[in-house]
Scaffold this motif. Structure first.
Motif, PDB file in Angstrom:
ATOM      1  N   GLU A   1       0.904  -1.229   0.075  1.00 47.17           N
ATOM      2  CA  GLU A   1       0.019   0.035  -0.187  1.00 47.17           C
ATOM      3  C   GLU A   1       0.953   1.222   0.045  1.00 47.17           C
ATOM      4  OE1 GLU A   1      -3.564   2.119   2.560  1.00 47.17           O
ATOM      5  OE2 GLU A   1      -2.749   0.212   3.234  1.00 47.17           O
ATOM      6  N   MET A   2       1.809   1.268   0.729  1.00 46.48           N
ATOM      7  CA  MET A   2       2.768   2.452   0.627  1.00 46.48           C
ATOM      8  C   MET A   2       3.358   2.730  -0.524  1.00 46.48           C
ATOM      9  SD  MET A   2       4.675   1.672   4.417  1.00 46.48           S
ATOM     10  CE  MET A   2       5.824   2.990   4.388  1.00 46.48           C
TER      11      MET A   2
ATOM     12  N   PHE B   1      -3.877   6.165 -14.697  1.00 48.03           N
ATOM     13  CA  PHE B   1      -2.665   6.608 -15.433  1.00 48.03           C
ATOM     14  C   PHE B   1      -3.159   6.733 -16.905  1.00 48.03           C
ATOM     15  CE2 PHE B   1      -0.302   5.507 -11.751  1.00 48.03           C
ATOM     16  CZ  PHE B   1       0.213   6.927 -11.269  1.00 48.03           C
ATOM     17  N   VAL B   2      -4.229   5.788 -17.384  1.00 49.50           N
ATOM     18  CA  VAL B   2      -4.509   5.566 -18.680  1.00 49.50           C
ATOM     19  C   VAL B   2      -4.683   7.152 -19.321  1.00 49.50           C
ATOM     20  CG1 VAL B   2      -5.649   4.383 -20.467  1.00 49.50           C
ATOM     21  CG2 VAL B   2      -4.593   3.153 -18.670  1.00 49.50           C
ATOM     22  N   GLN B   3      -5.930   7.501 -18.692  1.00 50.45           N
ATOM     23  CA  GLN B   3      -6.474   8.805 -19.311  1.00 50.45           C
ATOM     24  C   GLN B   3      -5.581   9.835 -19.595  1.00 50.45           C
ATOM     25  OE1 GLN B   3     -10.374   9.283 -17.605  1.00 50.45           O
ATOM     26  NE2 GLN B   3     -10.982  10.657 -19.217  1.00 50.45           N
ATOM     27  N   PRO B   4      -5.040  10.024 -18.482  1.00 54.15           N
ATOM     28  CA  PRO B   4      -3.921  11.509 -18.889  1.00 54.15           C
ATOM     29  C   PRO B   4      -2.863  11.209 -19.975  1.00 54.15           C
ATOM     30  CG  PRO B   4      -3.321  10.628 -16.770  1.00 54.15           C
ATOM     31  CD  PRO B   4      -4.676   9.968 -17.123  1.00 54.15           C
ATOM     32  N   VAL B   5      -2.398   9.800 -19.935  1.00 57.70           N
ATOM     33  CA  VAL B   5      -1.756   9.568 -21.226  1.00 57.70           C
ATOM     34  C   VAL B   5      -2.022   9.463 -22.287  1.00 57.70           C
ATOM     35  CG1 VAL B   5      -0.084   7.468 -21.843  1.00 57.70           C
ATOM     36  CG2 VAL B   5      -0.098   8.018 -19.646  1.00 57.70           C
ATOM     37  N   LEU B   6      -3.610   9.294 -22.402  1.00 58.19           N
ATOM     38  CA  LEU B   6      -4.274   9.457 -23.660  1.00 58.19           C
ATOM     39  C   LEU B   6      -4.383  10.634 -24.166  1.00 58.19           C
ATOM     40  CD1 LEU B   6      -7.040   6.542 -23.252  1.00 58.19           C
ATOM     41  CD2 LEU B   6      -4.870   6.254 -24.977  1.00 58.19           C
ATOM     42  N   TYR B   7      -4.591  11.619 -23.060  1.00 62.43           N
ATOM     43  CA  TYR B   7      -4.956  12.949 -23.488  1.00 62.43           C
ATOM     44  C   TYR B   7      -3.490  13.341 -23.919  1.00 62.43           C
ATOM     45  CZ  TYR B   7      -5.462  17.973 -22.954  1.00 62.43           C
ATOM     46  OH  TYR B   7      -5.562  19.307 -23.475  1.00 62.43           O
TER      47      TYR B   7
ATOM     48  N   ILE C   1       3.624   5.704  -5.794  1.00 68.82           N
ATOM     49  CA  ILE C   1       3.474   5.814  -7.073  1.00 68.82           C
ATOM     50  C   ILE C   1       2.634   6.825  -7.734  1.00 68.82           C
ATOM     51  CG2 ILE C   1       2.665   4.524  -9.113  1.00 68.82           C
ATOM     52  CD1 ILE C   1       3.599   1.873  -7.817  1.00 68.82           C
ATOM     53  N   ILE C   2       1.434   6.923  -6.782  1.00 68.83           N
ATOM     54  CA  ILE C   2       0.362   7.748  -7.026  1.00 68.83           C
ATOM     55  C   ILE C   2       0.975   9.141  -6.971  1.00 68.83           C
ATOM     56  CG2 ILE C   2      -1.756   8.938  -6.312  1.00 68.83           C
ATOM     57  CD1 ILE C   2      -2.603   6.078  -5.481  1.00 68.83           C
ATOM     58  N   PHE C   3       1.771   9.503  -5.969  1.00 72.73           N
ATOM     59  CA  PHE C   3       2.156  10.822  -5.611  1.00 72.73           C
ATOM     60  C   PHE C   3       3.356  11.080  -6.680  1.00 72.73           C
ATOM     61  CE2 PHE C   3       5.438  13.522  -3.479  1.00 72.73           C
ATOM     62  CZ  PHE C   3       4.445  14.605  -3.271  1.00 72.73           C
TER      63      PHE C   3
ATOM     64  N   LEU D   1      -1.932  14.481  -3.640  1.00 74.33           N
ATOM     65  CA  LEU D   1      -1.521  15.249  -2.475  1.00 74.33           C
ATOM     66  C   LEU D   1      -1.975  14.317  -1.280  1.00 74.33           C
ATOM     67  CD1 LEU D   1      -1.805  18.854  -3.175  1.00 74.33           C
ATOM     68  CD2 LEU D   1       0.216  17.494  -3.053  1.00 74.33           C
ATOM     69  N   ASN D   2      -3.140  13.637  -1.498  1.00 74.07           N
ATOM     70  CA  ASN D   2      -4.105  12.764  -0.617  1.00 74.07           C
ATOM     71  C   ASN D   2      -3.080  11.635  -0.449  1.00 74.07           C
ATOM     72  OD1 ASN D   2      -5.960  11.299   1.275  1.00 74.07           O
ATOM     73  ND2 ASN D   2      -6.984  10.801  -0.392  1.00 74.07           N
ATOM     74  N   SER D   3      -2.494  11.012  -1.208  1.00 75.37           N
ATOM     75  CA  SER D   3      -1.594   9.839  -1.233  1.00 75.37           C
ATOM     76  C   SER D   3      -0.463  10.280  -0.396  1.00 75.37           C
ATOM     77  CB  SER D   3      -1.173   9.286  -2.608  1.00 75.37           C
ATOM     78  OG  SER D   3      -2.188   8.827  -3.325  1.00 75.37           O
ATOM     79  N   LEU D   4      -0.023  11.350  -0.681  1.00 74.72           N
ATOM     80  CA  LEU D   4       1.232  11.919   0.328  1.00 74.72           C
ATOM     81  C   LEU D   4       0.930  11.809   1.772  1.00 74.72           C
ATOM     82  CD1 LEU D   4       4.234  13.050   0.553  1.00 74.72           C
ATOM     83  CD2 LEU D   4       3.322  15.238   0.362  1.00 74.72           C
ATOM     84  N   ILE D   5      -0.269  12.298   2.141  1.00 75.08           N
ATOM     85  CA  ILE D   5      -0.696  12.344   3.427  1.00 75.08           C
ATOM     86  C   ILE D   5      -1.011  11.025   3.971  1.00 75.08           C
ATOM     87  CG2 ILE D   5      -2.671  13.027   4.814  1.00 75.08           C
ATOM     88  CD1 ILE D   5      -3.021  15.652   2.963  1.00 75.08           C
ATOM     89  N   ARG D   6      -1.511  10.080   3.286  1.00 70.36           N
ATOM     90  CA  ARG D   6      -1.815   8.737   3.613  1.00 70.36           C
ATOM     91  C   ARG D   6      -0.505   8.103   3.961  1.00 70.36           C
ATOM     92  NH1 ARG D   6      -6.839   7.283   3.155  1.00 70.36           N
ATOM     93  NH2 ARG D   6      -6.270   5.109   3.440  1.00 70.36           N
ATOM     94  N   LEU D   7       0.487   8.161   3.055  1.00 67.17           N
ATOM     95  CA  LEU D   7       1.820   7.784   3.335  1.00 67.17           C
ATOM     96  C   LEU D   7       2.480   8.349   4.624  1.00 67.17           C
ATOM     97  CD1 LEU D   7       3.801   5.900   1.995  1.00 67.17           C
ATOM     98  CD2 LEU D   7       4.693   7.900   0.801  1.00 67.17           C
TER      99      LEU D   7
END
Length: 295
Positions: free
Chosen positions: A29-30, A260-266, A35-37, A77-83
């Motif tokens: 999970e960490m 991550f697919v949608q921003p890469v497609l954009y 990766i998200i952040f 940023l939420n992922s950073l807080i969760r980390l």
């Protein structure tokens, strides 16, 4: 109830950072939050900057995607807080509040994008009527109010995991149903051949419509991968009254990686990934040609 609980669905207990040890699933999970952040923040920040520096017409057409990227930056940023919450339990309240952004922001703005595509293809008059930026601002303002309400609601219901999971499941089922309806309808429209045009123009139209079809198909499959495993896992947890981390982890991996697919497609569609992909793909041009073939 099974003692193997998962941090993103249930409130965490306070731990001493000097004595706490992490198991394999906690480490996984960490890694997901890291990766998200790391990758999500840079990707969505670039997309946001690119949209805001485009011409007025380009900014207007991509306004929903801009808000989606801003929402995703909040998720990063939420992922950073969760980390950080693995070591600092005082962040739990903020983390619970931002869960509303995570479970409402992405599906809501994706739903708006899908509805816009549907209107552009099947109701072009209505689409042109509400095309001006002011109508998009109104829609996005309403969306952010809904997201704020979701954040406030999560602060109170996240400790009641059954209520929280029902809230998550019903949201995903509602938004995904609308998205799939719109995407499948657009896929069927792109699959149909336009009447009467011959030769090179007809071949070019079919080529671009085929490429646009592939993009919409990828988007549809991505929506299924993002939301269906997580929804079924939440419903399984509700029915069995068990929170099993081994079941939640694969669903979260799908949710993270497919996001991550949608921003890469954009970026691909706008030609910013021309070093990796062919820059000839322009789904917007295919949609315009589709309008002409339907007239």
């Amino acid at each position: 109830m099974n003692n193997s609980t998962v941090n993103y669905t249930t409130p965490e207990t306070s731990t001493n950072s000097t004595t706490q040890s992490f198991g394999p699933l906690q480490i996984l999970e960490m890694c997901l939050h890291s990766i998200i952040f790391a990758f999500g923040l840079s990707t969505h920040t670039f997309v946001t900057w690119f949209i805001m520096t485009r011409t007025a017409s380009g900014f207007e057409l991509e306004f929903f995607f801009l808000n989606l990227s801003v929402s995703e930056i909040g998720n990063c940023l939420n992922s950073l807080i969760r980390l950080l919450s693995f070591w600092y339990s005082g962040l739990s309240t903020l983390k619970q509040c931002l869960k509303g952004l995570a479970i409402t922001g992405r599906p809501l703005f994706q739903c708006l994008i899908c509805v816009e595509r549907y209107l552009a293809v099947f109701h072009p008059v209505t689409f042109l009527k509400y095309k001006p930026l002011r109508y998009r601002v109104i829609c996005c303002t309403a969306a952010w109010i809904i997201i704020l309400g979701s954040c406030l609601g999560c602060m109170f219901i996240v400790s009641h995991y059954i209520v929280y999971l029902w809230f998550l499941s019903l949201q995903f089922l509602h938004f995904v149903s609308i998205q799939l309806f719109c995407l499948v309808a657009v896929l069927r429209a792109l699959k149909q051949s336009g009447p009467g045009e011959r030769g090179r123009e007809r071949g070019e139209e079919n080529h671009m419509k085929r490429r646009a079809f592939h993009i919409i198909l990828i988007t549809t499959v991505t929506m299924v991968i993002i939301y269906v495993p997580l929804t079924f896992t939440a419903l399984f947890t509700i029915l069995t009254n068990l929170i099993i981390q081994e079941v939640w982890s694969p669903s979260m991996i799908c949710y993270v990686l497919a996001g991550f697919v949608q921003p890469v497609l954009y970026l691909h569609r706008t030609g910013k990934l021309s070093c990796l992909f062919s820059p000839n793909l322009k789904p917007a041009n295919a949609i315009i040609l589709l309008f002409k073939s339907r007239d």
